[in-house]
Design a protein around this motif. Structure first.
Motif, mmCIF file in Angstrom:
data_model
loop_
_atom_site.group_PDB
_atom_site.id
_atom_site.type_symbol
_atom_site.label_atom_id
_atom_site.label_comp_id
_atom_site.label_asym_id
_atom_site.label_seq_id
_atom_site.Cartn_x
_atom_site.Cartn_y
_atom_site.Cartn_z
ATOM 1 N N ASN A 122 0.836 -1.188 0.000
ATOM 2 C CA ASN A 122 0.000 0.000 0.000
ATOM 3 C C ASN A 122 0.882 1.253 0.000
ATOM 4 O O ASN A 122 1.898 1.307 0.690
ATOM 5 C CB ASN A 122 -0.916 -0.010 1.223
ATOM 6 C CG ASN A 122 -1.884 1.150 1.208
ATOM 7 O OD1 ASN A 122 -1.555 2.238 1.664
ATOM 8 N ND2 ASN A 122 -3.072 0.922 0.683
ATOM 9 N N LEU A 123 0.493 2.254 -0.778
ATOM 10 C CA LEU A 123 1.246 3.500 -0.871
ATOM 11 C C LEU A 123 0.573 4.644 -0.123
ATOM 12 O O LEU A 123 1.221 5.656 0.165
ATOM 13 C CB LEU A 123 1.420 3.895 -2.343
ATOM 14 C CG LEU A 123 2.025 2.826 -3.255
ATOM 15 C CD1 LEU A 123 2.101 3.336 -4.688
ATOM 16 C CD2 LEU A 123 3.400 2.398 -2.765
ATOM 17 N N ARG A 124 -0.721 4.466 0.175
ATOM 18 C CA ARG A 124 -1.466 5.532 0.865
ATOM 19 C C ARG A 124 -2.716 4.936 1.493
ATOM 20 O O ARG A 124 -3.471 4.251 0.833
ATOM 21 C CB ARG A 124 -1.843 6.636 -0.126
ATOM 22 C CG ARG A 124 -2.619 7.803 0.470
ATOM 23 C CD ARG A 124 -3.035 8.771 -0.620
ATOM 24 N NE ARG A 124 -3.886 9.837 -0.095
ATOM 25 C CZ ARG A 124 -3.456 11.008 0.342
ATOM 26 N NH1 ARG A 124 -2.163 11.269 0.307
ATOM 27 N NH2 ARG A 124 -4.297 11.921 0.798
ATOM 28 N N ASN A 125 -2.910 5.169 2.800
ATOM 29 C CA ASN A 125 -4.086 4.718 3.542
ATOM 30 C C ASN A 125 -4.276 3.199 3.466
ATOM 31 O O ASN A 125 -5.167 2.699 2.765
ATOM 32 C CB ASN A 125 -5.341 5.431 3.047
ATOM 33 C CG ASN A 125 -5.357 6.898 3.405
ATOM 34 O OD1 ASN A 125 -4.782 7.315 4.412
ATOM 35 N ND2 ASN A 125 -6.020 7.706 2.591
ATOM 36 N N PRO A 126 -3.469 2.432 4.195
ATOM 37 C CA PRO A 126 -3.570 0.969 4.146
ATOM 38 C C PRO A 126 -4.892 0.418 4.662
ATOM 39 O O PRO A 126 -5.227 -0.730 4.385
ATOM 40 C CB PRO A 126 -2.398 0.513 5.024
ATOM 41 C CG PRO A 126 -2.123 1.662 5.936
ATOM 42 C CD PRO A 126 -2.404 2.879 5.118
ATOM 43 N N ASP A 127 -5.666 1.207 5.399
ATOM 44 C CA ASP A 127 -6.976 0.741 5.856
ATOM 45 C C ASP A 127 -8.053 0.942 4.799
ATOM 46 O O ASP A 127 -9.216 0.573 5.017
ATOM 47 C CB ASP A 127 -7.375 1.438 7.156
ATOM 48 C CG ASP A 127 -7.537 2.946 7.002
ATOM 49 O OD1 ASP A 127 -7.222 3.485 5.911
ATOM 50 O OD2 ASP A 127 -7.963 3.601 7.972
#
Length: 268
Positions: A122-127
């Protein structure tokens, strides 16, 4: 192969058990159901086992009718850091029946699927909240003959992108490019696709997704372009357990006519 798969999973679970501090709070986001792929990753120290209990695909042509049954198609996702998960996918049972329309004669083949290994970073906001982006490279290991196996190595990359629109609504895009195995199992060629989807709330724990996919396959034996439409539903029975169902419809002659499936996902 099944014994090896269980042994690897048991080893991973044993290793994770010695890192109790890893279990971070994060909403469960299974990769099932649907054609696209979510940008979210599994929290570190957690494992998601996502199984297609049964899937049926029908494809009719002027010459024949093909029915394909899959049982137990399973994806295992292991969170190894806040932004990265490892993945392994395998199908233990595939049965294909082809009936010739002229003679009425039917032939049946059965087997298992190839093993797919990969990771999602993930590169941004893994949730998966807000605007989320990930990259997902994979390799397909040719461990099975037809009808489940491709006959040669293959590899590819997905770039899942999602937007949280608020109120349970979301938008998703999943472009993909592959070095796909040739139909004759003697090389690789370019294949690429894109999925566009809209996620919508149905009730508190029931969500739905409507998707469209265009897929191009430049196989030397004959290039095809497929257009698909999909509708799917996921019911989050508990915060770590989901049931799902879905249907995929071919929108042009090159695509399979219809696919129906049921599945279950569980986080540990």
């Amino acid at each position: 192969m099944a014994a090896m798969f269980r042994a690897v999973l048991a080893m991973v679970l044993a290793l994770l058990s010695v890192n109790p501090a890893w279990g971070q709070a994060r909403d469960y986001c299974p990769a099932r159901p649907g054609l696209g792929t979510p940008a979210c990753t599994i929290a570190p120290g957690r494992v998601s086992v996502e199984t297609g209990l049964i899937g049926w695909t029908r494809d009719d042509s002027a010459e024949s009718r093909t029915d394909t049954l899959t049982l137990g198609e399973t994806l295992v996702r292991v969170g190894v850091s806040d932004m990265v998960e490892l993945q392994a996918e395998w199908t233990p049972r595939i049965r294909e029946r082809v009936r010739d329309r002229t003679s009425g004669r039917a032939t049946t083949r059965a087997g298992v699927g190839d093993l797919t290994l990969g990771l999602k970073a993930n590169l941004r906001n893994p949730d998966g909240g807000g605007f989320a982006v990930a990259v997902q490279p994979f390799v397909s290991v040719p461990v099975a003959p037809a009808p489940g196996g491709a006959g040669d190595w293959a590899a590819g990359m997905l770039v899942p992108i999602s937007w949280d629109l608020g109120g349970g609504w979301s938008a998703q895009v999943t472009p993909e490019a592959d070095a796909a195995a040739d139909a004759d199992g003697r090389g690789r060629h370019l294949a690429y696709s894109a999925v566009i989807g809209l996620g919508l709330p149905v009730t508190g724990r029931l969500s739905g997704t409507i998707e469209y996919q265009i897929a191009r396959d430049d196989d030397p034996g004959g290039a095809t372009t497929k257009h698909l439409g999909s509708v799917s539903f996921g019911w989050l029975v508990t915060p770590s357990w989901q049931l799902d169902m879905g249907a995929v419809f071919g929108l042009n002659p090159a695509a399979d006519d219809v696919q129906l499936y049921l599945g279950i996902s569980r986080r540990f």
